[in-house]
Design a protein around this motif. Structure first.
Motif, PDB file in Angstrom:
ATOM      1  N   UNK A  90      43.002  50.574  40.681  1.00 31.03           N
ATOM      2  CA  UNK A  90      41.680  51.169  40.902  1.00 31.03           C
ATOM      3  C   UNK A  90      40.898  50.507  42.035  1.00 31.03           C
ATOM      4  N   UNK A  91      41.393  49.377  42.532  1.00 27.77           N
ATOM      5  CA  UNK A  91      40.714  48.589  43.559  1.00 27.77           C
ATOM      6  C   UNK A  91      39.379  48.031  43.061  1.00 27.77           C
ATOM      7  N   UNK A  92      39.196  47.996  41.737  1.00 28.46           N
ATOM      8  CA  UNK A  92      37.956  47.495  41.146  1.00 28.46           C
ATOM      9  C   UNK A  92      37.986  45.968  41.047  1.00 28.46           C
ATOM     10  N   UNK A  93      36.822  45.356  41.204  1.00 21.62           N
ATOM     11  CA  UNK A  93      36.683  43.909  41.047  1.00 21.62           C
ATOM     12  C   UNK A  93      36.746  43.574  39.552  1.00 21.62           C
ATOM     13  N   UNK A  94      37.499  42.538  39.211  1.00 18.32           N
ATOM     14  CA  UNK A  94      37.647  42.098  37.823  1.00 18.32           C
ATOM     15  C   UNK A  94      37.206  40.635  37.724  1.00 18.32           C
TER      16      UNK A  94
END
Length: 126
Positions: A90-94
């Motif tokens: 998702x290319x989301x920051x975690x």
């Protein structure tokens, strides 16, 4: 005294790694969500909650990636760490949190982190 075990919590965050890192690695940022008062002097942080103070030192850090703290009152091999990861899907920051607790206290400690992270997300506008 039983040996504490490491556990990991992960939270998706809607902000850039650079902004998130500021909240995880500076006394100003940490004071926004992690403790009532935070002071930093030469890599040694003083955290205050409800009149009690704990000290931790930064033992490892990589800008916009991770920071590891060691509580001065804990055994040398125990720490708490904030890492910033990116989901390849998702290319989301975690936000990844590693901490130590007694096995029977992990649930309570996780709930405490949950509360703290909600404050962080509120400050970030998540």
């Amino acid at each position: 005294m039983s040996k504490k075990v490491r556990y990991t919590l992960e939270y998706p965050v809607r902000c850039s790694p650079a902004i998130l890192y500021e909240f995880l690695s500076t006394s100003t940022g940490l004071q926004e969500w992690f403790a009532d008062k935070v002071e930093d002097k030469d890599g040694r942080f003083s955290f205050a909650w409800n009149g009690s103070t704990e000290e931790a030192e930064v033992v490892e850090s990589e800008e916009n990636k991770s920071i590891r703290f060691h509580w001065l009152s804990s055994p040398k091999d125990e720490y708490f760490e904030f890492s910033i990861d990116k989901s390849e899907v998702t290319n989301q920051t975690i936000l990844v949190i590693n901490d130590f607790a007694d096995k029977k206290e992990i649930k309570d400690q996780s709930q405490l982190w949950e509360t703290q992270v909600k404050d962080l997300f509120h400050r970030l506008g998540n």
